[in-house]
Motif scaffolding. Structure first.
Motif, PDB file in Angstrom:
ATOM      1  N   GLY A 141       0.832  -1.214   0.000  1.00 21.50           N
ATOM      2  CA  GLY A 141       0.000   0.000   0.000  1.00 21.50           C
ATOM      3  C   GLY A 141       0.860   1.254   0.000  1.00 21.50           C
ATOM      4  O   GLY A 141       0.627   2.191  -0.767  1.00 21.50           O
ATOM      5  N   ARG A 142       1.881   1.244   0.855  1.00 20.05           N
ATOM      6  CA  ARG A 142       2.751   2.428   0.934  1.00 20.05           C
ATOM      7  C   ARG A 142       3.560   2.610  -0.347  1.00 20.05           C
ATOM      8  O   ARG A 142       3.809   3.737  -0.772  1.00 20.05           O
ATOM      9  N   TRP A 143       3.946   1.510  -0.971  1.00 20.95           N
ATOM     10  CA  TRP A 143       4.672   1.596  -2.255  1.00 20.95           C
ATOM     11  C   TRP A 143       3.811   2.341  -3.275  1.00 20.95           C
ATOM     12  O   TRP A 143       4.295   3.213  -3.999  1.00 20.95           O
ATOM     13  N   ALA A 144       2.517   1.999  -3.304  1.00 25.04           N
ATOM     14  CA  ALA A 144       1.605   2.641  -4.253  1.00 25.04           C
ATOM     15  C   ALA A 144       1.354   4.098  -3.863  1.00 25.04           C
ATOM     16  O   ALA A 144       1.429   5.006  -4.713  1.00 25.04           O
ATOM     17  N   ASN A 145       1.099   4.326  -2.580  1.00 27.98           N
ATOM     18  CA  ASN A 145       0.848   5.697  -2.083  1.00 27.98           C
ATOM     19  C   ASN A 145       1.964   6.650  -2.466  1.00 27.98           C
ATOM     20  O   ASN A 145       1.718   7.776  -2.897  1.00 27.98           O
ATOM     21  N   GLN A 146       3.191   6.144  -2.295  1.00 26.44           N
ATOM     22  CA  GLN A 146       4.370   6.949  -2.581  1.00 26.44           C
ATOM     23  C   GLN A 146       4.374   7.429  -4.034  1.00 26.44           C
ATOM     24  O   GLN A 146       4.957   8.441  -4.358  1.00 26.44           O
ATOM     25  N   ARG A 147       3.715   6.666  -4.901  1.00 24.68           N
ATOM     26  CA  ARG A 147       3.658   7.008  -6.326  1.00 24.68           C
ATOM     27  C   ARG A 147       2.341   7.645  -6.719  1.00 24.68           C
ATOM     28  O   ARG A 147       2.051   7.801  -7.904  1.00 24.68           O
ATOM     29  N   GLY A 148       1.511   7.962  -5.721  1.00 22.41           N
ATOM     30  CA  GLY A 148       0.215   8.572  -5.999  1.00 22.41           C
ATOM     31  C   GLY A 148      -0.751   7.604  -6.669  1.00 22.41           C
ATOM     32  O   GLY A 148      -1.693   8.010  -7.356  1.00 22.41           O
ATOM     33  N   LEU A 149      -0.545   6.304  -6.476  1.00 24.50           N
ATOM     34  CA  LEU A 149      -1.395   5.288  -7.114  1.00 24.50           C
ATOM     35  C   LEU A 149      -2.308   4.641  -6.073  1.00 24.50           C
ATOM     36  O   LEU A 149      -1.986   4.623  -4.882  1.00 24.50           O
ATOM     37  N   PRO A 150      -3.428   4.066  -6.493  1.00 22.86           N
ATOM     38  CA  PRO A 150      -4.264   3.309  -5.557  1.00 22.86           C
ATOM     39  C   PRO A 150      -3.516   2.083  -5.032  1.00 22.86           C
ATOM     40  O   PRO A 150      -2.650   1.536  -5.721  1.00 22.86           O
ATOM     41  N   ARG A 151      -3.884   1.648  -3.827  1.00 18.80           N
ATOM     42  CA  ARG A 151      -3.174   0.549  -3.162  1.00 18.80           C
ATOM     43  C   ARG A 151      -3.104  -0.717  -4.015  1.00 18.80           C
ATOM     44  O   ARG A 151      -2.134  -1.466  -3.973  1.00 18.80           O
ATOM     45  N   THR A 152      -4.151  -0.941  -4.805  1.00 15.65           N
ATOM     46  CA  THR A 152      -4.210  -2.168  -5.611  1.00 15.65           C
ATOM     47  C   THR A 152      -3.018  -2.299  -6.579  1.00 15.65           C
ATOM     48  O   THR A 152      -2.566  -3.408  -6.872  1.00 15.65           O
ATOM     49  N   PHE A 153      -2.468  -1.147  -7.013  1.00  8.58           N
ATOM     50  CA  PHE A 153      -1.286  -1.205  -7.883  1.00  8.58           C
ATOM     51  C   PHE A 153      -0.106  -1.824  -7.143  1.00  8.58           C
ATOM     52  O   PHE A 153       0.691  -2.568  -7.724  1.00  8.58           O
ATOM     53  N   GLY A 154      -0.022  -1.499  -5.860  1.00  3.73           N
ATOM     54  CA  GLY A 154       1.055  -2.064  -5.042  1.00  3.73           C
ATOM     55  C   GLY A 154       0.905  -3.575  -4.911  1.00  3.73           C
ATOM     56  O   GLY A 154       1.876  -4.323  -4.992  1.00  3.73           O
ATOM     57  N   HIS A 155      -0.345  -4.009  -4.724  1.00  9.23           N
ATOM     58  CA  HIS A 155      -0.577  -5.453  -4.597  1.00  9.23           C
ATOM     59  C   HIS A 155      -0.224  -6.174  -5.905  1.00  9.23           C
ATOM     60  O   HIS A 155       0.376  -7.243  -5.901  1.00  9.23           O
ATOM     61  N   ASN A 156      -0.617  -5.563  -7.027  1.00 10.88           N
ATOM     62  CA  ASN A 156      -0.291  -6.147  -8.336  1.00 10.88           C
ATOM     63  C   ASN A 156       1.207  -6.308  -8.517  1.00 10.88           C
ATOM     64  O   ASN A 156       1.699  -7.355  -8.939  1.00 10.88           O
ATOM     65  N   LYS A 157       1.922  -5.238  -8.216  1.00 13.25           N
ATOM     66  CA  LYS A 157       3.373  -5.259  -8.363  1.00 13.25           C
ATOM     67  C   LYS A 157       3.983  -6.279  -7.395  1.00 13.25           C
ATOM     68  O   LYS A 157       4.999  -6.914  -7.693  1.00 13.25           O
ATOM     69  N   GLY A 158       3.325  -6.442  -6.249  1.00  9.77           N
ATOM     70  CA  GLY A 158       3.801  -7.394  -5.246  1.00  9.77           C
ATOM     71  C   GLY A 158       3.824  -8.818  -5.786  1.00  9.77           C
ATOM     72  O   GLY A 158       4.667  -9.625  -5.393  1.00  9.77           O
TER      73      GLY A 158
END
Ligand code: IPE
Ligand code: IPE
Ligand code: MG
Length: 247
Positions: A21-38
């Motif tokens: 979630g924080r990875w996505a937040n840092q990029r101004g993206l919704p949390r789901t992008f972080g999960h996808n990248k995960g």
């Protein structure tokens, strides 16, 4: 297998994959992008772990407490697990990886449980590495389920209370077939276990890395393996060096 040139490689590595979630937040993206990248980080980590000679890799994918997140995020995470198994199962099977699932199965709804069972069944005879996915997993829940089963055995007269010892409890946990983790890694800078493998972690080495899970990969895994190799595990006994001096 690649040579890491380390004196010791842990047999069992467990990872708390945190910080999507924080990875996505840092990029101004919704949390789901972080999960996808995960999920990409999961693929790379499984590959790198196998190549390093790790025999058991446990990944904390979804905790019993993660159901308290917003419904849409829970759905995203379940969707990712579904897609991971549908898409990657054949590859993992080809790589001779055995998949095992730990966590509470009783209350899982819909197609999730059949998918998990299929992954276990398809890969049950594989021998290169065991990939343990902790899904709907919480240590306290796991211990409570184990205690309930032990109590049933006592009630039925199959077991005496005096026969209950640490080994018997271990054999009733979801992890009964696996050695305890030698190394537990948590990403994202948080330094806690969050209800992960509490019993099994009694003598695990803990390594906390600052990077968020989507940024984790081969390099970060090998860094953690180097830290592990530099630690001295004593299991309550004396240090090797002290023993040498004392004789
Ligand atoms: C880990 O990342 C994934 C799961 C817990 C399923 P988080 O979703 O916890 O990300 P942060 O900790 O909020 O950044
Ligand atoms: C632990 O991470 C669970 C997983 C990695 C699946 P959380 O993000 O849920 O843990 P807390 O809430 O920070 O302790
Ligand atoms: Mg988190």
């Amino acid at each position: 297998m690649i040579s890491l040139d380390l004196p010791v490689i842990p047999e069992h590595v467990a990872i708390i994959m945190d910080g999507n979630g924080r990875w996505a937040n840092q990029r101004g993206l919704p949390r789901t992008f972080g999960h996808n990248k995960g999920v990409e980080a999961v693929r790379e980590t499984v590959k790198a772990a196998g190549e390093a000679g790790i025999k058991y890799l446990t990944l904390f994918a979804f905790s019993s407490e993660n159901w308290s997140r917003p419904a849409s995020e829970v759905e995203d995470l379940l969707g990712l697990l579904r897609r991971f198994i549908r898409r990657d199962l054949a590859d993992l099977h080809r790589e001779n990886i055995r998949i095992r699932i730990i966590g509470e199965r009783q209350n899982l709804r819909g197609d999730i449980l059949p998918l998990l069972l299929e992954a276990e069944e398809t890969t049950r005879n594989n021998t290169a590495m065991t990939l343990v996915i902790a899904f709907n997993y919480g240590s306290r829940n796991e211990i409570a389920r184990a205690v309930a089963r032990i109590a049933e055995d006592v009630e039925a007269g199959r077991l005496k209370p005096a026969e209950v010892d640490a080994d018997l409890i271990s054999r009733h946990l979801d992890t009964a077939d696996f050695p305890d983790p030698d190394l537990i890694i948590r990403t994202s800078g948080e330094e806690r276990l969050s209800n992960f493998l509490l019993w099994q972690a009694a003598y695990s080495e803990l390594v906390f890395l600052p990077c968020y899970w989507p940024d984790f990969g081969r390099q970060q895994l090998y860094e953690a393996l180097r830290v592990f190799a530099s630690r001295e595990r004593r299991f309550g006994a004396l240090s090797q060096m002290t023993t040498a001096v004392v004789g």
